[in-house]
Design a protein around this motif. Sequence first.
Motif, PDB file in Angstrom:
ATOM      1  N   PRO A 149       0.839  -1.195   0.000  1.00  0.00           N
ATOM      2  CA  PRO A 149       0.000   0.000   0.000  1.00  0.00           C
ATOM      3  C   PRO A 149       0.880   1.255   0.000  1.00  0.00           C
ATOM      4  N   VAL A 150       0.457   2.250  -0.736  1.00  0.00           N
ATOM      5  CA  VAL A 150       1.208   3.499  -0.815  1.00  0.00           C
ATOM      6  C   VAL A 150       0.291   4.676  -0.548  1.00  0.00           C
ATOM      7  N   GLN A 151       0.914   5.782  -0.266  1.00  0.00           N
ATOM      8  CA  GLN A 151       0.230   7.024  -0.018  1.00  0.00           C
ATOM      9  C   GLN A 151       0.871   8.047  -0.945  1.00  0.00           C
ATOM     10  N   VAL A 152       0.086   8.915  -1.561  1.00  0.00           N
ATOM     11  CA  VAL A 152       0.634   9.905  -2.472  1.00  0.00           C
ATOM     12  C   VAL A 152       0.602  11.268  -1.787  1.00  0.00           C
ATOM     13  N   ASP A 153       1.768  11.918  -1.742  1.00  0.00           N
ATOM     14  CA  ASP A 153       1.896  13.242  -1.137  1.00  0.00           C
ATOM     15  C   ASP A 153       1.807  14.281  -2.246  1.00  0.00           C
ATOM     16  N   VAL A 175       5.395   9.467  -4.081  1.00  0.00           N
ATOM     17  CA  VAL A 175       4.771   8.227  -3.630  1.00  0.00           C
ATOM     18  C   VAL A 175       5.544   7.712  -2.429  1.00  0.00           C
ATOM     19  N   VAL A 178       3.486   2.953   2.539  1.00  0.00           N
ATOM     20  CA  VAL A 178       2.906   3.002   3.875  1.00  0.00           C
ATOM     21  C   VAL A 178       3.725   2.094   4.784  1.00  0.00           C
ATOM     22  N   ARG A 181       8.077   4.928   6.820  1.00  0.00           N
ATOM     23  CA  ARG A 181       8.479   6.294   7.162  1.00  0.00           C
ATOM     24  C   ARG A 181       9.847   6.283   7.800  1.00  0.00           C
TER      25      ARG A 181
END
Length: 188
Positions: A149-153, A175, A178, A181
């Motif tokens: 899973p990824v999160q886009v900033d 990108v 998740v 960090r």
Amino acid sequence: MKKLLLSVTACLALIGCSAIPEPLQVTETTVLTDYSEALERGAAAQGEQARWGGVIAAVRNTENGTVIEVVNFPLQSWARPMVSDQSDGRFRAKIDQFVDPVVYKEGRSISFVGEIGAPEEGQIDDYTYLFPTLNVSDMYLWKEIKERPVQVDYSSLWYRHYYFTRPFVYPAPVVIPVGDRQGSDDNG
């Protein structure tokens, strides 16, 4: 100039062949029968060479070997099945050895090379189905693809005063996987 062109062409041909896993490679002169063509022709396609693949639906070991029931999908150029919501049907791959159902489990992608056999009638639940068969000479079990899973900033896309003072600076979204960090620890 002709020698250079020939050598470049030969290198590209070798690179193209090497993309297919070694167990699934065939000679350049081998004519492979497509799954849909074998399905249409039925018993007339018997004895022809084929490279088919898909997703394992069931594995059944017998005294004579193993039968793997496969949901067929078209193959990519490197012979990996292109799994989607649409399938042409199923086939049975017949192997002359024991195959461990824990390793070759339902849902794994697999590709085969072999000779087309006689179609067999069988059941899928209560439905009577005519399975094309493939007498397997070699096979390749593909590694599972683990999606992360990824999160886009998108914060770099917001208005910033320096974008108008520096020409041709175009920000791009970042990108972030998740759980990856930097600087975080397991203690939360």
